[in-house]
Design a protein around this motif. Structure first.
Motif, short mmCIF file in Angstrom:
data_model
loop_
_atom_site.label_atom_id
_atom_site.label_comp_id
_atom_site.label_asym_id
_atom_site.label_seq_id
_atom_site.Cartn_x
_atom_site.Cartn_y
_atom_site.Cartn_z
N ALA A 278 0.84 -1.20 0.00
CA ALA A 278 0.00 0.00 0.00
C ALA A 278 0.87 1.24 0.00
O ALA A 278 0.57 2.22 -0.68
CB ALA A 278 -0.91 0.00 1.23
N GLU A 279 1.98 1.19 0.77
CA GLU A 279 2.85 2.36 0.85
C GLU A 279 3.35 2.74 -0.54
O GLU A 279 3.30 3.90 -0.94
CB GLU A 279 4.03 2.06 1.77
CG GLU A 279 5.04 3.19 1.77
CD GLU A 279 5.99 3.10 2.92
OE1 GLU A 279 6.33 1.97 3.31
OE2 GLU A 279 6.40 4.15 3.42
N ARG A 280 3.80 1.73 -1.29
CA ARG A 280 4.37 2.05 -2.59
C ARG A 280 3.31 2.52 -3.57
O ARG A 280 3.54 3.41 -4.39
CB ARG A 280 5.11 0.83 -3.12
CG ARG A 280 6.32 0.55 -2.25
CD ARG A 280 6.85 -0.84 -2.39
NE ARG A 280 7.56 -1.00 -3.64
CZ ARG A 280 8.11 -2.15 -4.01
NH1 ARG A 280 8.05 -3.20 -3.22
NH2 ARG A 280 8.74 -2.24 -5.15
N ARG A 281 2.11 1.91 -3.48
CA ARG A 281 1.04 2.33 -4.38
C ARG A 281 0.53 3.73 -4.02
O ARG A 281 0.31 4.57 -4.91
CB ARG A 281 -0.14 1.34 -4.33
CG ARG A 281 0.17 -0.01 -4.94
CD ARG A 281 0.49 0.08 -6.40
NE ARG A 281 -0.65 0.45 -7.22
CZ ARG A 281 -1.06 -0.23 -8.27
NH1 ARG A 281 -0.44 -1.34 -8.63
NH2 ARG A 281 -2.09 0.17 -8.98
N VAL A 282 0.33 3.96 -2.70
CA VAL A 282 -0.23 5.25 -2.28
C VAL A 282 0.74 6.38 -2.60
O VAL A 282 0.37 7.40 -3.20
CB VAL A 282 -0.54 5.22 -0.77
CG1 VAL A 282 -0.79 6.62 -0.24
CG2 VAL A 282 -1.74 4.34 -0.51
N ILE A 283 2.02 6.18 -2.24
CA ILE A 283 2.99 7.24 -2.51
C ILE A 283 3.15 7.41 -4.01
O ILE A 283 3.31 8.53 -4.51
CB ILE A 283 4.31 6.94 -1.79
CG1 ILE A 283 4.08 7.04 -0.29
CG2 ILE A 283 5.39 7.92 -2.21
CD1 ILE A 283 5.28 6.76 0.54
N GLY A 284 3.07 6.30 -4.74
CA GLY A 284 3.11 6.38 -6.19
C GLY A 284 1.98 7.27 -6.71
O GLY A 284 2.20 8.16 -7.53
N ALA A 285 0.78 7.03 -6.20
CA ALA A 285 -0.38 7.81 -6.66
C ALA A 285 -0.21 9.28 -6.31
O ALA A 285 -0.52 10.16 -7.10
CB ALA A 285 -1.65 7.25 -6.04
N ILE A 286 0.30 9.55 -5.08
CA ILE A 286 0.46 10.93 -4.66
C ILE A 286 1.49 11.64 -5.54
O ILE A 286 1.35 12.82 -5.86
CB ILE A 286 0.86 10.99 -3.17
CG1 ILE A 286 -0.32 10.53 -2.31
CG2 ILE A 286 1.26 12.41 -2.76
CD1 ILE A 286 -0.01 10.45 -0.84
N GLN A 287 2.52 10.90 -5.96
CA GLN A 287 3.56 11.52 -6.78
C GLN A 287 3.32 11.31 -8.27
O GLN A 287 4.25 11.42 -9.06
CB GLN A 287 4.92 10.92 -6.38
CG GLN A 287 5.28 11.26 -4.94
CD GLN A 287 6.51 10.52 -4.49
OE1 GLN A 287 6.95 9.58 -5.13
NE2 GLN A 287 7.07 10.94 -3.36
N LEU A 288 2.08 10.96 -8.63
CA LEU A 288 1.72 10.74 -10.04
C LEU A 288 2.59 9.69 -10.72
O LEU A 288 3.03 9.87 -11.85
CB LEU A 288 1.77 12.06 -10.83
CG LEU A 288 0.88 13.16 -10.29
CD1 LEU A 288 1.01 14.40 -11.14
CD2 LEU A 288 -0.56 12.71 -10.24
N ARG A 289 2.87 8.61 -9.99
CA ARG A 289 3.53 7.45 -10.59
C ARG A 289 2.56 6.29 -10.49
O ARG A 289 1.46 6.43 -9.94
CB ARG A 289 4.81 7.10 -9.83
CG ARG A 289 5.90 8.14 -9.92
CD ARG A 289 7.14 7.69 -9.15
NE ARG A 289 6.97 7.73 -7.72
CZ ARG A 289 6.93 6.65 -6.95
NH1 ARG A 289 7.01 5.45 -7.49
NH2 ARG A 289 6.80 6.76 -5.66
N ILE A 290 2.96 5.12 -10.96
CA ILE A 290 2.05 3.97 -10.89
C ILE A 290 2.36 3.10 -9.67
O ILE A 290 1.47 2.66 -8.97
CB ILE A 290 2.14 3.14 -12.19
CG1 ILE A 290 1.66 3.99 -13.36
CG2 ILE A 290 1.26 1.91 -12.06
CD1 ILE A 290 1.85 3.31 -14.67
N GLY A 291 3.63 2.89 -9.40
CA GLY A 291 3.97 1.98 -8.30
C GLY A 291 3.98 0.54 -8.79
O GLY A 291 3.74 0.28 -9.97
N PRO A 292 4.28 -0.41 -7.90
CA PRO A 292 4.41 -1.80 -8.34
C PRO A 292 3.06 -2.36 -8.79
O PRO A 292 2.14 -2.44 -8.01
CB PRO A 292 4.92 -2.52 -7.10
CG PRO A 292 4.50 -1.67 -5.96
CD PRO A 292 4.50 -0.27 -6.46
#
Lengths: 199, 362
Positions: B53-67
């Motif tokens: 969740a951390e990687r997805r949430v931070i990804g979303a906040i930084q306009l990335r996709i994440g794993p």
């Protein structure tokens, strides 16, 4: 039965770790043994149904005091060879002190006052709360001694701070309160001017 | 669920294998064992998916996709298998012990860090009846165990025989000891308000509805507890302990493979613990916000999970939002801001309790 086994196991570890504190050469390991030592004495208090004292021992001594101890011990650059140098020279004095202490302890513990039958721990029901009992006693019967102890500790804190606080003359630490109230206008002046012609 | 396991699995097994005299003891032990396993597995699953969740949430906040790639045998799982892949990778990596390191302490340090963060779960009540150890001094036990978490970090830093690791350990020792005081005082406020150290009783003292929970009378303490919790778990913006820009990875710079993963598990278990505790102490634990209504007003573990998920999310949100604190500012915040506020507010709470202020203390 189980309590007795637990007691002997914990007491054995306690004595062993207490021995480690004074025999181990590495000061960091000695400090960590002291941590284990505190832990085991907390466990023994727990067996006596004094859970408040047990947990507070872990909280204050293990959680705070020993952390700072380790902090200092790790920072010191201790020469291990130098520590061992005076062993034979100080042995007679050490032995004398140890013998006197053992003698005093035998006198005290061997007297009738500390006879085993006087100190059989009371068994309480499951609802018994050690914390509540302790609080009631401290804040009613022993209120004045408690308050005086608190005042003495406060004086000690202030004295310790006053002794160690040496303000250097050219200390240039930032003042956060001033930093927060700074406005843009205090730092920057925007000047509106016509663009200059090339000469 | 535990009743079911006791009667249908352990009961018949014990009848078969254990002499009559010991059946009571064995059943009791197995009962605790079941609860421990359930809590441990629960925390580990929560840990695994918090990292995801951390990687997805931070990804979303930084306009990335994440794993979003890892799946099983060609099945598309939106990356849900990522924690499994990370775990397998960590297990099969070599554990390198640096030369000059104190080998025993180097190995013990991750265990010392994981142990307290798991042991603290023993007194957490999940609903009215589900709790492993319903002890009277539950809150004290929690404070004591969270204060032990620092040992893993200090020992790791010292045993690694590395300057960066050592600097991380020193920072950690100072930071955790400072914030422990503010945290302890915030919990004293909860203790004054509820009149009990037992976590179950603390939740029951808040029953009523949203406005009966302690977040309102203890609002400053709630913020201070949560922020101190973030600082105690060494999470951003208080992660100077492992500040990459200054000291590489701090105390864990020399760790690899499963030993590194153990520190990771401990950090996340602590995060989840702080979230659950915030929900229990200030936000009514398993109590429903709509107590009294049919169905929606039922108290259940789902409410606890919902509330703690929110605070867990806030950990990630904070990490993606704020830059790292400067070290002197961390110390200033802990000692000069939090400690005075908590002391003043404890007096205010005591006044409210003595005055019997409705709707909380009447």
């Amino acid at each position: 039965m189980i309590e007795l086994i637990l007691f002997y196991v914990v007491a054995a570890v306690l004595v062993f770790s207490a021995g480690m504190v004074v025999t181990v050469r590495n000061p960091v390991i000695a400090a960590l043994s002291l941590v284990l030592c505190f832990f085991c004495s907390a466990a023994i208090w727990m067996l006596l149904e004094a859970e408040f004292l047990a947990i507070v021992l872990v909280l204050v001594y293990v959680g705070a005091v020993m952390v700072l101890f380790l902090f200092v011990v790790m920072m010191l650059d201790i020469n291990l060879a130098e520590l061992r140098a005076g062993f034979s020279r100080f042995l007679p004095i050490g032995l004398t002190v140890a013998l006197v202490m053992i003698f005093a302890m035998v006198l005290v513990l061997g007297s009738g006052f500390f006879a085993g039958s006087n100190y059989v721990p009371l068994k309480h029901a499951a609802e018994y709360s050690n914390t509540r009992e302790l609080g009631l006693l401290l804040y009613t019967e022993y209120l004045y001694p408690f308050e005086i102890a608190g005042a003495i500790l406060l004086v000690a804190i202030i004295a310790a701070i006053a002794l160690t606080l040496r303000k250097s003359r050219n200390n240039r630490s930032p003042a956060p309160a001033k930093q927060v109230i700074v406005k843009r206008a205090d730092r920057i002046r925007l000047v509106k001017m016509e663009s200059e012609q090339k000469p | 669920m535990f009743e079911f396991i006791r009667q249908n699995i352990w009961g018949p097994l014990i009848e078969l294998a254990v002499p009559d005299a010991f059946q009571g003891y064995v059943l009791y032990t197995l009962d605790i064992f079941t609860k421990v396993i359930v809590i441990l597995v629960g925390v580990l699953i929560a840990f695994a998916y918090t990292t995801y969740a951390e990687r997805r949430v931070i990804g979303a906040i930084q306009l990335r996709i994440g794993p979003n790639r890892v799946g099983f045998f060609g099945f598309h799982t939106w990356g849900l298998a990522q924690p499994v892949a990370d775990g397998v990778k960590a297990i099969f990596k070599e554990l390198i012990i640096p030369s000059g390191a104190n080998k025993t302490l180097f190995i013990i340090a991750p265990i010392m860090s994981l142990g307290p963060s798991m042991a603290a779960w023993a007194v957490i009540p999940f609903d009215d009846v589900t709790v492993l150890a319903d002890i009277n001094a539950g809150l004290l036990y929690i404070i004591a165990l969270t204060s032990l978490a620092v040992y893993g970090i200090i020992i790791a830093g010292w045993a690694s025989n590395s300057k960066y690791a050592f600097l991380g350990a020193m920072r950690s020792a100072a930071q955790i000891v400072s914030y422990e005081i503010a945290m302890g005082f915030a919990l004293v406020g909860v203790l004054v308000a509820s009149g009990s150290l037992n976590l179950g009783d603390i939740v029951n003292a808040q029953s009523g509805s949203v406005v009966h929970w302690f977040w309102l009378p203890l609002l400053p303490l709630f913020f201070i507890y949560y922020i101190s919790g973030v600082a105690e778990t060494n999470r951003s913006p208080f992660d100077v302990v492992e500040g990459e820009t200054e000291i590489v990875a701090g105390f864990q710079v020399e760790y690899s493979g499963l030993a590194f993963a153990t520190f990771f598990i401990a950090e996340y278990a602590n995060m989840i613990l702080v979230s659950v505790l915030t929900a229990i102490l200030f936000w009514g634990g398993w109590l429903s916000p709509f107590q009294g209504l049919p169905l929606l007003g039922e108290s259940s573990i789902l409410w606890l999970l919902l509330k703690s998920s929110f605070f867990l999310y806030t950990f990630l949100w904070i990490r993606a939002t704020f830059p790292r604190y400067r070290y002197d500012q961390i110390m200033r915040l802990g000692w000069k801001v939090f400690v005075p506020i908590t002391i003043v507010w404890i007096v205010v709470v005591a006044g409210m309790v003595v005055g019997g202020m409705p709707p909380w203390f009447d």
